[in-house]
Design an enzyme around this catalytic site. Structure first.
Site, PDB file in Angstrom:
ATOM      1  N   ASP A  13       0.812  -1.224   0.000  1.00 48.25           N
ATOM      2  CA  ASP A  13       0.000   0.000   0.000  1.00 48.25           C
ATOM      3  C   ASP A  13       0.842   1.269   0.000  1.00 48.25           C
ATOM      4  OD1 ASP A  13      -2.196  -1.688   0.146  1.00 48.25           O
ATOM      5  OD2 ASP A  13      -2.229  -1.642   2.332  1.00 48.25           O
ATOM      6  N   LYS A  16       1.796   2.161  -5.150  1.00 51.50           N
ATOM      7  CA  LYS A  16       2.327   1.622  -6.421  1.00 51.50           C
ATOM      8  C   LYS A  16       1.388   1.932  -7.587  1.00 51.50           C
ATOM      9  CE  LYS A  16       2.306  -2.391  -4.402  1.00 51.50           C
ATOM     10  NZ  LYS A  16       2.058  -2.017  -2.990  1.00 51.50           N
ATOM     11  N   GLY A  40      -4.608  -4.174  -3.751  1.00 57.03           N
ATOM     12  CA  GLY A  40      -5.574  -3.121  -4.058  1.00 57.03           C
ATOM     13  C   GLY A  40      -4.769  -1.897  -4.449  1.00 57.03           C
ATOM     14  N   HIS A  41      -4.721  -1.592  -5.726  1.00 55.17           N
ATOM     15  CA  HIS A  41      -3.896  -0.484  -6.226  1.00 55.17           C
ATOM     16  C   HIS A  41      -4.814   0.660  -6.661  1.00 55.17           C
ATOM     17  CE1 HIS A  41      -0.339  -3.400  -7.225  1.00 55.17           C
ATOM     18  NE2 HIS A  41      -0.700  -3.428  -5.967  1.00 55.17           N
ATOM     19  N   GLN A 230       1.946  -6.012  -3.312  1.00 52.54           N
ATOM     20  CA  GLN A 230       2.387  -6.122  -1.915  1.00 52.54           C
ATOM     21  C   GLN A 230       3.666  -5.284  -1.729  1.00 52.54           C
ATOM     22  OE1 GLN A 230       1.321  -9.472  -3.452  1.00 52.54           O
ATOM     23  NE2 GLN A 230      -0.553  -8.448  -2.890  1.00 52.54           N
TER      24      GLN A 230
END
Ligand code: GDP
Ligand code: IMO
Ligand code: MG
Length: 429
Positions: A13, A16, A40-41, A230
């Site tokens: 988080d 990225k 979750g990007h 990640q």
């Protein structure tokens, strides 16, 4: 041409998704190399916000191709939900998206197994996102997995049933209580039905030999950016094991997760937050359980992009950052969320660890909160909003000093600073 890599240096988080999107106009291909829907990007632009779980963050630029690499694991149901969300916003991902035949599938029973495994662990649970990541990678390495390239095979249903039966056998052997168990609010049978509907839709997507496609594209002079998921401290080999994910999140993972030689790796961009966060269980030396931690969470809106869980927050950890830089061979640092520190008079940075009375710089084998004490240095905060800043030279002196402190500590230049979630809130040196 070479493959540049962009990856997280902390516990995920870091931002990225935002930076991959910012870089995308400079690349022909964006390729995700590991992880799955545990990621979750977030990408924000023109007042819109998207969260990508499986689809690379380059999808918002129609002239760039996006590849889901062989190292990624895909849940077809979640994948199709992402596709539908993009379509609602007028983005037709199928036009610039390719999927590697070698990417593995997450079955509905992998998600069940994840839940069972976590509940069996009790107090020592990992805090998994419960997306089936551990069980799906376990099947990959145990050589039981089903791959995208199997979808059109005549034996797909038979292989699916065999694997599902094996999973049920394991679940029964745990004596797990799955009464009332649901997947995304659906019963197992209802979810499984939707999962198969998603598979039928997925078959219309372009499936390729990702490694052939990428190597050929590089030979033709195309530019490629590999997108990590990640973060380094969640890497299965080098992270805070066992509180990690089940893949290699470090730069080396880009080679195995895409089928490219180490010779083809170009520049490595390492992304870090100006402080630290972690979601899920596991050690976190600089965690702040007090008011300051709550301010970081509030200012940074630190709630999981995938699960909505509150993220644990703390000061920047230099020994951990240096460890991550070493493992990845980072050339350039990108510092995110500087604006979250705007209201602080003083900012602390952990410069060393004290373990058993001894001060040391190295990241230890066991990162234990009980035996490890962070040694802090205090710096002056800038204590002003950054909204109107448009270039590096306009940064307040104290923020420039903070950046220099990190550059000196790590020996790596910070070439980009992010001062807000939007695409445009990004300053390049
Ligand atoms: P990723 O998984 O590394 O892509 O990061 P996430 O999307 O899970 O989490 C990063 C969060 O921070 C998202 O909500 C972003 O919109 C937000 N974000 C990214 N950069 C900045 C920034 O510079 N400032 C602030 N305040 N938020 C940011
Ligand atoms: P992005 O790509 C933050 C964490 C989980 C848990 C551990 C194992 O958005 O940075 P898993 O579901 O992989 O079995 O969970 O890893 N985790 C993440 N934390 N960001 C992520 O991805 C994460 N993906 C997994 O919270 O502690
Ligand atoms: Mg995330």
């Amino acid at each position: 041409m070479k493959v540049d890599v962009i990856l997280g240096l902390q516990w995920g988080d870091e931002g990225k998704g935002k930076i991959v999107d910012v870089f995308t106009p400079h690349y022909d291909i964006i390729a995700r190399f590991q992880g799955g829907p545990n990621a979750g990007h977030t990408i924000e632009f023109d007042g819109k916000k998207f969260v990508q779980h499986t689809i690379p963050s380059g999808i918002f630029h129609p002239s760039t191709l996006n590849l889901i690499g062989n190292g990624v694991i895909i849940d077809p149901f979640i994948f199709m939900m992402e596709i539908d969300k993009l379509a609602e916003a007028g983005i037709h991902a199928e036009e610039n998206l390719l999927i590697s035949n070698r990417a593995h599938l997450i079955l509905p029973t992998h998600r069940m197994l994840d839940t069972v495994s976590e509940s069996m662990k009790g107090q020592s649970k990992i805090g998994s996102t419960l997306k089936g990541i551990g069980p799906a990678y376990t099947d990959k390495f145990a050589r039981n997995g089903l791959r995208i390239g199997n979808l059109n095979g005549n034996d797909f249903m038979e292989r699916y049933r065999t694997l599902k039966e094996m999973h049920f056998h394991t679940i029964r052997s745990y004596n797990a209580d799955l009464a009332g168990y649901t997947l995304d609010g659906l019963s197992f049978e209802a979810y499984e039905k939707k999962w198969f509907e998603a598979i039928d839709r997925m078959k219309t997507f372009r499936m390729v030999e990702g490694e052939q496609f990428l190597n050929k594209s590089l030979d033709e002079g195309k530019s490629v950016m590999a997108e990590g998921a990640q973060g380094t401290l969640l890497d299965v080999d080098f992270g805070s094991y066992p509180f990690v994910t089940s893949s290699n999140t470090i730069a080396a993972g880009a080679c195995t997760g895409l089928g490219i030689s180490p010779h083809r790796i170009g520049k490595i961009y390492g992304i870090f937050k100006a402080y630290c966060t972690r979601v899920g269980s596991g050690p976190f030396p600089t965690e702040l359980m007090d008011e300051t931690g709550a301010i970081l969470r509030c200012n940074g809106n630190e709630f999981g992009s995938t699960t909505g869980r509150p993220r644990r927050c703390g000061w920047l950890d230099l020994p951990a950052l240096k460890y991550a830089i070493m493992l990845n061979g980072v050339d350039t640092l990108i510092m995110m969320k500087a604006d979250v520190l705007n209201t602080f008079e003083k900012i602390k940075v952990c410069s060393n660890y004290k373990i058993g009375g001894e001060v040391r710089e190295e990241f230890p084998f066991e990162l234990s909160d009980d035996t490890l004490e962070p040694v802090y240095q205090e710096l002056n905060g800038w204590n002003v909003p950054l909204n109107s800043i448009q270039s590096f030279d306009m940064l307040p002196d104290q923020l420039s000093e903070y950046i220099r402190f990190i550059e000196k500590g790590t020996g790596i230049p910070v070439e980009m600073v992010s001062i807000g979630p939007d695409r445009v809130q990004t300053l390049k040196k």
